[in-house]
Design a protein around this motif. Sequence first.
Motif, PDB file in Angstrom:
ATOM      1  N   LEU A  90      15.145  38.165   1.379  1.00 56.20           N
ATOM      2  CA  LEU A  90      15.037  38.517   2.798  1.00 56.20           C
ATOM      3  C   LEU A  90      13.577  38.633   3.175  1.00 56.20           C
ATOM      4  CD1 LEU A  90      16.787  39.264   5.272  1.00 56.20           C
ATOM      5  CD2 LEU A  90      16.603  41.658   4.546  1.00 56.20           C
ATOM      6  N   ARG A  91      13.175  37.881   4.201  1.00 56.51           N
ATOM      7  CA  ARG A  91      11.768  37.847   4.593  1.00 56.51           C
ATOM      8  C   ARG A  91      11.480  38.580   5.894  1.00 56.51           C
ATOM      9  NH1 ARG A  91       9.986  31.645   3.984  1.00 56.51           N
ATOM     10  NH2 ARG A  91       7.987  32.565   4.585  1.00 56.51           N
ATOM     11  N   GLY A  92      12.532  38.900   6.644  1.00 51.16           N
ATOM     12  CA  GLY A  92      12.304  39.637   7.878  1.00 51.16           C
ATOM     13  C   GLY A  92      13.596  39.886   8.618  1.00 51.16           C
ATOM     14  N   THR A  93      13.644  41.002   9.356  1.00 53.19           N
ATOM     15  CA  THR A  93      14.796  41.330  10.193  1.00 53.19           C
ATOM     16  C   THR A  93      14.300  41.904  11.507  1.00 53.19           C
ATOM     17  OG1 THR A  93      14.952  43.531   9.202  1.00 53.19           O
ATOM     18  CG2 THR A  93      16.357  41.808   8.256  1.00 53.19           C
ATOM     19  N   ARG A  94      15.175  41.831  12.502  1.00 52.57           N
ATOM     20  CA  ARG A  94      14.856  42.407  13.803  1.00 52.57           C
ATOM     21  C   ARG A  94      16.155  42.760  14.503  1.00 52.57           C
ATOM     22  NH1 ARG A  94      12.749  38.163  16.213  1.00 52.57           N
ATOM     23  NH2 ARG A  94      10.642  38.496  15.454  1.00 52.57           N
ATOM     24  N   GLY A  95      16.167  43.883  15.203  1.00 54.62           N
ATOM     25  CA  GLY A  95      17.359  44.269  15.937  1.00 54.62           C
ATOM     26  C   GLY A  95      17.007  44.917  17.260  1.00 54.62           C
ATOM     27  N   SER A  96      17.444  44.318  18.362  1.00 62.04           N
ATOM     28  CA  SER A  96      17.204  44.883  19.693  1.00 62.04           C
ATOM     29  C   SER A  96      17.981  44.072  20.710  1.00 62.04           C
ATOM     30  CB  SER A  96      15.712  44.865  20.052  1.00 62.04           C
ATOM     31  OG  SER A  96      15.232  43.528  20.151  1.00 62.04           O
ATOM     32  N   GLY A  97      18.233  44.692  21.872  1.00 62.85           N
ATOM     33  CA  GLY A  97      18.853  43.974  22.977  1.00 62.85           C
ATOM     34  C   GLY A  97      20.202  43.377  22.677  1.00 62.85           C
ATOM     35  N   GLY A  98      20.969  44.003  21.780  1.00 63.67           N
ATOM     36  CA  GLY A  98      22.292  43.490  21.472  1.00 63.67           C
ATOM     37  C   GLY A  98      22.324  42.371  20.458  1.00 63.67           C
ATOM     38  N   THR A  99      21.184  42.095  19.808  1.00 64.42           N
ATOM     39  CA  THR A  99      21.150  41.057  18.785  1.00 64.42           C
ATOM     40  C   THR A  99      20.456  41.582  17.529  1.00 64.42           C
ATOM     41  OG1 THR A  99      19.004  40.107  19.438  1.00 64.42           O
ATOM     42  CG2 THR A  99      20.973  39.251  20.546  1.00 64.42           C
ATOM     43  N   VAL A 100      20.841  41.012  16.400  1.00 63.42           N
ATOM     44  CA  VAL A 100      20.173  41.271  15.122  1.00 63.42           C
ATOM     45  C   VAL A 100      19.846  39.921  14.507  1.00 63.42           C
ATOM     46  CG1 VAL A 100      20.491  42.093  12.755  1.00 63.42           C
ATOM     47  CG2 VAL A 100      21.240  43.507  14.680  1.00 63.42           C
ATOM     48  N   THR A 101      18.627  39.768  13.994  1.00 60.99           N
ATOM     49  CA  THR A 101      18.235  38.509  13.371  1.00 60.99           C
ATOM     50  C   THR A 101      17.728  38.751  11.965  1.00 60.99           C
ATOM     51  OG1 THR A 101      15.971  38.598  14.255  1.00 60.99           O
ATOM     52  CG2 THR A 101      17.644  37.474  15.593  1.00 60.99           C
ATOM     53  N   ALA A 102      17.901  37.749  11.119  1.00 58.35           N
ATOM     54  CA  ALA A 102      17.414  37.789   9.746  1.00 58.35           C
ATOM     55  C   ALA A 102      16.757  36.455   9.417  1.00 58.35           C
ATOM     56  CB  ALA A 102      18.558  38.068   8.779  1.00 58.35           C
ATOM     57  N   PHE A 103      15.712  36.523   8.631  1.00 57.38           N
ATOM     58  CA  PHE A 103      14.939  35.352   8.213  1.00 57.38           C
ATOM     59  C   PHE A 103      14.858  35.435   6.696  1.00 57.38           C
ATOM     60  CE2 PHE A 103      10.255  34.110   7.631  1.00 57.38           C
ATOM     61  CZ  PHE A 103      10.544  32.792   7.358  1.00 57.38           C
ATOM     62  N   PHE A 104      15.393  34.421   5.995  1.00 58.39           N
ATOM     63  CA  PHE A 104      15.508  34.550   4.547  1.00 58.39           C
ATOM     64  C   PHE A 104      15.486  33.187   3.853  1.00 58.39           C
ATOM     65  CE2 PHE A 104      19.700  34.261   6.438  1.00 58.39           C
ATOM     66  CZ  PHE A 104      20.395  33.382   5.623  1.00 58.39           C
ATOM     67  N   ASP A 105      15.271  33.234   2.542  1.00 56.41           N
ATOM     68  CA  ASP A 105      15.360  32.051   1.693  1.00 56.41           C
ATOM     69  C   ASP A 105      16.611  32.165   0.838  1.00 56.41           C
ATOM     70  OD1 ASP A 105      12.924  30.990   2.580  1.00 56.41           O
ATOM     71  OD2 ASP A 105      11.795  32.141   1.106  1.00 56.41           O
ATOM     72  N   ASP A 106      17.267  31.034   0.618  1.00 54.55           N
ATOM     73  CA  ASP A 106      18.489  30.990  -0.182  1.00 54.55           C
ATOM     74  C   ASP A 106      18.308  29.896  -1.228  1.00 54.55           C
ATOM     75  OD1 ASP A 106      21.035  30.823  -1.230  1.00 54.55           O
ATOM     76  OD2 ASP A 106      22.053  30.872   0.704  1.00 54.55           O
ATOM     77  N   THR A 107      18.307  30.280  -2.510  1.00 55.89           N
ATOM     78  CA  THR A 107      18.049  29.313  -3.574  1.00 55.89           C
ATOM     79  C   THR A 107      19.278  28.496  -3.954  1.00 55.89           C
ATOM     80  OG1 THR A 107      18.459  30.998  -5.273  1.00 55.89           O
ATOM     81  CG2 THR A 107      16.179  30.691  -4.540  1.00 55.89           C
ATOM     82  N   ASN A 108      20.446  28.863  -3.441  1.00 57.44           N
ATOM     83  CA  ASN A 108      21.646  28.072  -3.706  1.00 57.44           C
ATOM     84  C   ASN A 108      21.636  26.798  -2.859  1.00 57.44           C
ATOM     85  OD1 ASN A 108      23.175  29.374  -5.727  1.00 57.44           O
ATOM     86  ND2 ASN A 108      23.753  30.969  -4.274  1.00 57.44           N
ATOM     87  N   PRO A 109      22.435  25.801  -3.216  1.00 63.67           N
ATOM     88  CA  PRO A 109      22.514  24.590  -2.395  1.00 63.67           C
ATOM     89  C   PRO A 109      22.855  24.945  -0.950  1.00 63.67           C
ATOM     90  CG  PRO A 109      23.634  24.241  -4.481  1.00 63.67           C
ATOM     91  CD  PRO A 109      23.292  25.706  -4.419  1.00 63.67           C
ATOM     92  N   PRO A 110      22.228  24.286   0.012  1.00 63.13           N
ATOM     93  CA  PRO A 110      22.464  24.621   1.423  1.00 63.13           C
ATOM     94  C   PRO A 110      23.872  24.255   1.856  1.00 63.13           C
ATOM     95  CG  PRO A 110      21.186  22.611   1.264  1.00 63.13           C
ATOM     96  CD  PRO A 110      21.286  23.156  -0.132  1.00 63.13           C
ATOM     97  N   PRO A 111      24.391  24.926   2.882  1.00 65.98           N
ATOM     98  CA  PRO A 111      25.740  24.608   3.372  1.00 65.98           C
ATOM     99  C   PRO A 111      25.851  23.198   3.928  1.00 65.98           C
ATOM    100  CG  PRO A 111      24.623  26.153   4.839  1.00 65.98           C
ATOM    101  CD  PRO A 111      23.791  26.060   3.608  1.00 65.98           C
ATOM    102  N   ILE A 112      24.748  22.652   4.434  1.00 70.27           N
ATOM    103  CA  ILE A 112      24.698  21.257   4.876  1.00 70.27           C
ATOM    104  C   ILE A 112      23.621  20.559   4.062  1.00 70.27           C
ATOM    105  CG2 ILE A 112      24.270  19.675   6.787  1.00 70.27           C
ATOM    106  CD1 ILE A 112      25.224  21.827   8.692  1.00 70.27           C
ATOM    107  N   ALA A 113      24.011  19.568   3.289  1.00 67.93           N
ATOM    108  CA  ALA A 113      23.069  18.861   2.420  1.00 67.93           C
ATOM    109  C   ALA A 113      21.917  18.290   3.224  1.00 67.93           C
ATOM    110  CB  ALA A 113      23.790  17.748   1.668  1.00 67.93           C
ATOM    111  N   GLY A 114      20.711  18.388   2.662  1.00 74.62           N
ATOM    112  CA  GLY A 114      19.545  17.828   3.325  1.00 74.62           C
ATOM    113  C   GLY A 114      18.786  18.810   4.177  1.00 74.62           C
ATOM    114  N   THR A 115      19.281  20.060   4.263  1.00 78.77           N
ATOM    115  CA  THR A 115      18.573  21.070   5.043  1.00 78.77           C
ATOM    116  C   THR A 115      17.718  21.947   4.127  1.00 78.77           C
ATOM    117  OG1 THR A 115      20.537  22.509   4.985  1.00 78.77           O
ATOM    118  CG2 THR A 115      20.229  21.121   6.924  1.00 78.77           C
ATOM    119  N   GLN A 116      16.735  22.602   4.717  1.00 70.91           N
ATOM    120  CA  GLN A 116      15.781  23.394   3.959  1.00 70.91           C
ATOM    121  C   GLN A 116      16.416  24.689   3.453  1.00 70.91           C
ATOM    122  OE1 GLN A 116      13.555  24.332   7.940  1.00 70.91           O
ATOM    123  NE2 GLN A 116      12.618  25.657   6.394  1.00 70.91           N
ATOM    124  N   PRO A 117      15.837  25.310   2.417  1.00 69.40           N
ATOM    125  CA  PRO A 117      16.395  26.549   1.869  1.00 69.40           C
ATOM    126  C   PRO A 117      16.151  27.772   2.745  1.00 69.40           C
ATOM    127  CG  PRO A 117      14.414  25.945   0.674  1.00 69.40           C
ATOM    128  CD  PRO A 117      14.728  24.786   1.580  1.00 69.40           C
TER     129      PRO A 117
END
Length: 206
Positions: free
Chosen positions: A125-152
């Motif tokens: 996990l590289r960052g999170t934010r929560g405000s205004g009815g939304t929560v966001t997360a920014f992270f790296d995932d070392t497993n194969p991506p859910p759609i092939a050809g996309t970044q980790p």
Amino acid sequence: MVRGAGALAIALTMAGCAGTGGLGGSGNTTSIALQGGAVQATGPDNFCVDRRASRPRDGFALIAPCLMLSGEGEGVPGLALITVQVGDAGTASVAGAEPLFVAFLKTDAGATLLSATGDADAITLRGTRGSGGTVTAFFDDTNPPPIAGTQPTEWRGFLDLSGRLVTVSLRGLADAPLSVSVGDALLRQTLVAMQQANAAETDADS
């Protein structure tokens, strides 16, 4: 940009799309109704819904640059694939609880939720934010991506719409990865677009 466009076409094909880069499809669709019309899914400017890959009854939409889907449209700041998943009625859990949701994402259970395969150890996990009815997360995932050809690296947002938890996920391409600033901006633009497209329904439920 040519190399990136080719990679996007491949990624969309792997996702089950046949209408990329002029390979099929006609015209652009900027939004789509999910879960029987409960939620309208939409993306940033010049992003369109891939109707062939989306599954409205399952609450799922795939969104990509219009230019890549139909050959029509303007350029975008970064080539990205955006997915929207709408939960069942009564699953809303973000608005008013943003700090708790952010805290949850920092736990092992939260990492499991973020992982495409449910593997908490794969998530940084590289960052999170929560405000205004939304929560966001920014992270790296070392497993194969859910759609092939996309970044980790993935940008993910959570928000409540029409009494349902809605998850928005965004990744760039492995061959043309998004910068941190562009990925963050595209996710924020998507969340705002989703809120605006569903404002009437959300207000009616509140």
